[in-house]
Design a protein around this motif. Sequence first.
Motif, mmCIF file in Angstrom:
data_model
loop_
_atom_site.group_PDB
_atom_site.id
_atom_site.type_symbol
_atom_site.label_atom_id
_atom_site.label_comp_id
_atom_site.label_asym_id
_atom_site.label_seq_id
_atom_site.Cartn_x
_atom_site.Cartn_y
_atom_site.Cartn_z
ATOM 1 N N ILE A 186 41.294 -46.932 85.036
ATOM 2 C CA ILE A 186 40.939 -46.302 83.766
ATOM 3 C C ILE A 186 41.100 -44.796 83.937
ATOM 4 O O ILE A 186 40.371 -44.171 84.709
ATOM 5 C CB ILE A 186 39.504 -46.658 83.346
ATOM 6 C CG1 ILE A 186 39.371 -48.177 83.164
ATOM 7 C CG2 ILE A 186 39.125 -45.928 82.063
ATOM 8 C CD1 ILE A 186 37.955 -48.642 82.895
ATOM 9 N N GLU B 165 32.776 -38.431 80.563
ATOM 10 C CA GLU B 165 33.685 -39.484 80.118
ATOM 11 C C GLU B 165 33.405 -40.799 80.847
ATOM 12 O O GLU B 165 33.498 -41.879 80.247
ATOM 13 C CB GLU B 165 35.134 -39.068 80.338
ATOM 14 C CG GLU B 165 35.632 -37.961 79.429
ATOM 15 C CD GLU B 165 35.260 -36.565 79.899
ATOM 16 O OE1 GLU B 165 35.564 -35.605 79.176
ATOM 17 O OE2 GLU B 165 34.663 -36.431 80.993
ATOM 18 N N ARG C 186 29.842 -47.608 76.475
ATOM 19 C CA ARG C 186 30.525 -48.286 75.378
ATOM 20 C C ARG C 186 30.961 -49.711 75.737
ATOM 21 O O ARG C 186 31.110 -50.558 74.848
ATOM 22 C CB ARG C 186 31.760 -47.484 74.952
ATOM 23 C CG ARG C 186 31.460 -46.176 74.227
ATOM 24 C CD ARG C 186 32.758 -45.422 73.977
ATOM 25 N NE ARG C 186 32.531 -44.174 73.269
ATOM 26 C CZ ARG C 186 32.552 -44.054 71.947
ATOM 27 N NH1 ARG C 186 32.782 -45.124 71.189
ATOM 28 N NH2 ARG C 186 32.348 -42.885 71.372
ATOM 29 N N ASN C 187 31.185 -49.948 77.018
ATOM 30 C CA ASN C 187 31.760 -51.228 77.430
ATOM 31 C C ASN C 187 30.837 -52.007 78.360
ATOM 32 O O ASN C 187 31.306 -52.793 79.191
ATOM 33 C CB ASN C 187 33.105 -50.982 78.118
ATOM 34 C CG ASN C 187 34.105 -50.293 77.214
ATOM 35 O OD1 ASN C 187 34.637 -50.894 76.296
ATOM 36 N ND2 ASN C 187 34.341 -49.009 77.455
ATOM 37 N N SER D 249 42.607 -51.360 75.944
ATOM 38 C CA SER D 249 41.323 -50.673 75.955
ATOM 39 C C SER D 249 40.741 -50.691 77.357
ATOM 40 O O SER D 249 41.180 -51.472 78.225
ATOM 41 C CB SER D 249 40.337 -51.350 74.992
ATOM 42 O OG SER D 249 40.050 -52.668 75.446
ATOM 43 N N ALA D 250 39.730 -49.848 77.572
ATOM 44 C CA ALA D 250 39.012 -49.881 78.846
ATOM 45 C C ALA D 250 38.323 -51.227 79.032
ATOM 46 O O ALA D 250 38.263 -51.763 80.145
ATOM 47 C CB ALA D 250 37.999 -48.748 78.902
ATOM 48 N N VAL E 122 38.446 -45.490 88.609
ATOM 49 C CA VAL E 122 38.220 -44.622 87.462
ATOM 50 C C VAL E 122 38.629 -43.205 87.851
ATOM 51 O O VAL E 122 38.214 -42.698 88.892
ATOM 52 C CB VAL E 122 36.732 -44.644 87.026
ATOM 53 C CG1 VAL E 122 36.502 -43.710 85.849
ATOM 54 C CG2 VAL E 122 36.311 -46.057 86.675
ATOM 55 N N ASP F 63 30.435 -42.407 79.299
ATOM 56 C CA ASP F 63 30.783 -42.914 77.976
ATOM 57 C C ASP F 63 31.530 -44.252 78.071
ATOM 58 O O ASP F 63 31.249 -45.185 77.311
ATOM 59 C CB ASP F 63 31.640 -41.881 77.237
ATOM 60 C CG ASP F 63 31.978 -42.316 75.821
ATOM 61 O OD1 ASP F 63 31.046 -42.457 75.013
ATOM 62 O OD2 ASP F 63 33.167 -42.526 75.524
ATOM 63 N N VAL F 64 32.459 -44.348 79.032
ATOM 64 C CA VAL F 64 33.227 -45.586 79.201
ATOM 65 C C VAL F 64 32.306 -46.766 79.488
ATOM 66 O O VAL F 64 32.411 -47.833 78.869
ATOM 67 C CB VAL F 64 34.274 -45.431 80.328
ATOM 68 C CG1 VAL F 64 34.795 -46.800 80.774
ATOM 69 C CG2 VAL F 64 35.431 -44.573 79.866
#
Length: 251
Positions: free
Chosen positions: A17, A80, A87-88, A60-61, A73, A83-84
Amino acid sequence: MISPPPVSRSTDPIGIIGLGLVGSELALRLMAGGRAVIGYDINSDRLAELSQAGGSIAASAAEVLGACERILVSLPSHREVTDVFTRNSASLRRGMTVIDTTTGDPASSETIAATLRAQGVTYLDATISGSSRQVRDGSAVMMVGGDHVGFDACLDIFDLFADATFHTGPSGSGAKMKLVTNLVLGLNRAALAEGLAFAEGLSLDLDLVLKIMRRSPAYSRAMDVKGDKMIRREFSPEARLSQHLKDVRLI
């Protein structure tokens, strides 16, 4: 849809990612070592480059997380990274390993490690000493904080792009060590630039100046990596100055 990874750790696809200067070189090294790579970046040009090089691209991630057990990563900062994974979070599974090569705040590394640990995910702050070119050449140095068992289980990955890998201690220690090395590296580069500018002001032959300094007690590896580039005024990026400014602020 990308199929789930096979059970064998030696043949499972590696997720990436973030396909910037370092992330894209990591992908190339892994593929050169015979590993399948599934990558994602918000920049479509980076995805196209990975595809052209033989990698698989994800939409997408979350798709990378869903397809791989070990994920590299490489992002601008831990903002960031956080955030990844926030969100996931639904895509995280017990037994996964996150190898975070981002240079960032050690406290953030510790927080991310604790958050992922609660979900059964191993987190390694696996920082890299070396430019994207050194990653490309396989001559980078890895400084890895986190669980020692998780570290040992990822040596097969580190060996593909580093010629030395060190376990630095608990979570956050890899990020701390990266700031230490970047402080010294930055000062070496600044001192070299000042010395060459001084020599130029004295009307000395800069190639000879560099040759002499390489044989003198003034030597630093920065001379080998950046000396000729400074003299020739070659400023093609191997790392971004804005990233080093971020590191200085963290230091």
